[in-house]
Enzyme design. Sequence first.
Site, PDB file in Angstrom:
ATOM      1  N   GLU A 135      49.169  19.054  68.242  1.00  0.00           N
ATOM      2  CA  GLU A 135      49.747  18.903  66.907  1.00  0.00           C
ATOM      3  C   GLU A 135      48.874  18.073  65.980  1.00  0.00           C
ATOM      4  O   GLU A 135      48.760  18.372  64.785  1.00  0.00           O
ATOM      5  CB  GLU A 135      51.142  18.269  67.011  1.00  0.00           C
ATOM      6  CG  GLU A 135      52.238  19.223  67.484  1.00  0.00           C
ATOM      7  CD  GLU A 135      52.206  19.461  68.985  1.00  0.00           C
ATOM      8  OE1 GLU A 135      52.928  20.358  69.452  1.00  0.00           O
ATOM      9  OE2 GLU A 135      51.457  18.735  69.678  1.00  0.00           O
ATOM     10  N   HIS A 204      63.892  16.858  72.585  1.00  0.00           N
ATOM     11  CA  HIS A 204      63.987  18.068  71.763  1.00  0.00           C
ATOM     12  C   HIS A 204      65.151  18.006  70.777  1.00  0.00           C
ATOM     13  O   HIS A 204      65.507  19.017  70.168  1.00  0.00           O
ATOM     14  CB  HIS A 204      64.136  19.311  72.648  1.00  0.00           C
ATOM     15  CG  HIS A 204      62.908  19.651  73.416  1.00  0.00           C
ATOM     16  ND1 HIS A 204      62.458  18.899  74.467  1.00  0.00           N
ATOM     17  CD2 HIS A 204      62.021  20.669  73.280  1.00  0.00           C
ATOM     18  CE1 HIS A 204      61.358  19.434  74.959  1.00  0.00           C
ATOM     19  NE2 HIS A 204      61.072  20.506  74.256  1.00  0.00           N
TER      20      HIS A 204
END
Length: 399
Positions: A135, A204
């Site tokens: 990322e 998450h």
Amino acid sequence: MAAAAASSTLHGVGAVASAKPRSAAPAAAAARRSVRVAAASAKGGPGSARGRLVARGAVAAKADEAAAAAGSKPGGHEVLMFEALREALIEEMNLDPTVCVMGEDVGHYGGSYKVTKGLADMFGDLRVLDTPIAENSFTGMGVGAAMKGLRPVVEGMNMGFLLLAYNQISNNCGMLHYTSGGQFKIPVVIRGPGGVGRQLGAEHSQRLESYFQSIPGLQMVACSTPYNAKGLMKAAIRSENPVVLFEHVLLYNLKEKIPDEEYICCLEEAEMVRPGEHVTILTYSRMRYHVMQAAKTLVNKGYDPEVIDIRSLKPFDLHTIGNSIKKTHRVLIVEECMRTGGIGASLRSAIIDNFWDYLDAPVMCLSSQDVPTPYAATLEDATVVQPAQIVAAVEQICQ
């Protein structure tokens, strides 16, 4: 330095979304005009075009309180929210060859939630770029591409993973326009799924709104319906500012009818979902639906709540919010963000600073518990605001 500061202010968070000059094609010109119309609506007073837009939205919402404000539009076609986001990407990529997409599995796999399904076949592997699981690297690449004239849309497969790119988002994405003395613009969109899903576990289930809200130079918006998901995505792509678009994992399969013709939503404007008289309820994203579920119960109990989807998390639309508070004199904020340092805390502070004299009761805020989101379903539900808590809070405020 003064010139740099002035330039930064021009394109900073306070600036309204504007279109980048494109080709001379009529469609592009019309698109730019639509952005300017939406932008102009954000600056007017109660008697301006903006006031009329909000009033029309309020009338439409009153006709069907259970539906999203745009759900009863005549004509159009039904789409799921992920399809609405996909439509926005396709339209903008067809309109502007500088728009590109990058991220993990966004290409031939079509994205983890299928927002980019089929885009690689339409536009090729260079404009829909599959990246490694890194990322920090591909977010930095997106910022660099924006500096050189492209309009990247960077997808985080899960918003929690973008914590790995926090340096690129903060020190580069948010500040380079200022630190370069206005030499660079960073027209990049950072988007992806987040929020508490269904037993996705703590890592998450992140809500990163509170992480990013203090970064100078960023705009933040949260979509809650297929209609505003498409409109906000298109506006974000056309903006000269870096925009973070928050999507909720539990809303991707939400279905709604949206217009066939092109439209955009103003990046800095809240949405009147349900007009009322007794209390202003401010919310966004998934909590919009918990609030509307609670509103049905409240109406049966004799209350008349006004519900506003703030949509713009940074900056807040204090014009719409303020007009509502001046009418109801009571405020409840409902969010999925954390209680400590969350969006609700910042919004409550802004309301107290600007509308203290209009309040007849303390501003109440319902937020998620300050704990990592549990995996067990019953415990997961206990950490998030539920409709019954909203009903109880309104009853307390209106005593």
